[in-house]
Design an enzyme around this catalytic site. Structure first.
Site, short mmCIF file in Angstrom:
data_model
loop_
_atom_site.label_atom_id
_atom_site.label_comp_id
_atom_site.label_asym_id
_atom_site.label_seq_id
_atom_site.Cartn_x
_atom_site.Cartn_y
_atom_site.Cartn_z
N CYS A 235 0.97 -1.12 0.07
CA CYS A 235 -0.22 -0.09 0.13
C CYS A 235 0.96 1.26 0.05
O CYS A 235 0.49 2.48 -0.43
CB CYS A 235 -0.84 0.04 1.10
SG CYS A 235 -0.11 -0.03 2.75
N GLY A 236 2.01 1.11 0.69
CA GLY A 236 2.96 2.40 0.70
C GLY A 236 3.60 2.62 2.02
O GLY A 236 4.46 3.42 1.99
#
Length: 241
Positions: A235-236
């Protein structure tokens, strides 16, 4: 809190390479004291890391990112675990109204995402960055494992995280799914309720973000149901940028 020189992380990591995750957490608690926090998604196997950390430091701050698109089952599970284990959960929410965000960004069907990176950036990464800035930890425990993705395979159990200006501690980095299962069974810990329905990794509820896995999905690491078919694996929040 004791003062420990962290100028030779390679040596430190080597000393913990075969250690039980509890030893890594105990070292982190002794080293960073009340400036040690952890994050959890309260996903499929989350209670393994949550239990490990809270058994060492019962009052540890557990940061949870609520994107506005979590499964209702996840929220219910989190609240059940909060009550059962007296967990110190700090929930951080997206600043966006979930319905309005979808409308403004041209997402007509809440069951899917046409632009997954944009949704992650606005409703997860921003929330995580804000939570970390407000918490200002010296170190942060996360439940990543080396066998989950190429990025995670490059991580160390203890490493400096420039993005959040703190140390990232990954106590179960070298544990396998079998190790996780054995620990959870030995400590009578529950899996997320959707785990029994084939959801081996659980994030947000759009089908493009989380779906159950089936035979042939390449479920060797338990994350093939996340962003399936997109090539996306993170997702980061674990990117150090």
């Amino acid at each position: 809190m004791t003062t420990v020189a962290l100028d030779n992380l390679d040596t430190l990591n080597e000393s913990f390479r075969t250690a039980h995750p509890r030893e890594v957490i105990k070292w982190a608690a002794d080293t960073f004291g009340d400036r040690l926090i952890m994050t959890s998604s309260f996903g499929a196997e989350a209670m393994c890391t949550v239990h490990l950390a809270s058994s060492v430091k019962p009052d540890i701050k557990i940061v949870v990112v609520n994107t506005g698109y979590l499964f209702p089952d996840t929220i219910q599970f989190m609240e059940q675990m909060r009550a059962r284990f007296n967990l110190n959960i700090w929930e951080y929410h997206t600043r966006n109204d979930p319905v309005t965000w979808l409308t403004i960004h041209g997402e007509p069907d809440p069951r899917v995402r046409q632009n997954v990176p944009a949704c992650c950036a606005a409703n997860k990464d921003e929330v995580f960055d804000r939570a970390m800035k407000e918490s200002a930890p010296a170190a942060w425990i996360r439940g990543v494992r080396a066998d989950q993705s190429e990025l995670r395979a490059t991580m160390k159990q203890i490493q400096w995280n420039a993005r959040n200006k703190c140390y990232a501690i990954s106590p179960i980095l070298y544990w396998s799914k079998r190790d996780i299962h054995s620990y959870m069974k030995a400590n009578d810990l529950p899996y997320h309720p959707l785990w029994e329905k084939g959801y081996t990794s659980i994030g947000c509820n759009p089908e493009t973000c989380t779906r159950p896995v089936t035979f042939g999905d390449g479920e060797e690491v338990g994350r093939s149901g996340r962003w399936a078919g997109t090539g996306k694996t993170e997702c980061g929040i674990h990117f150090d940028i």
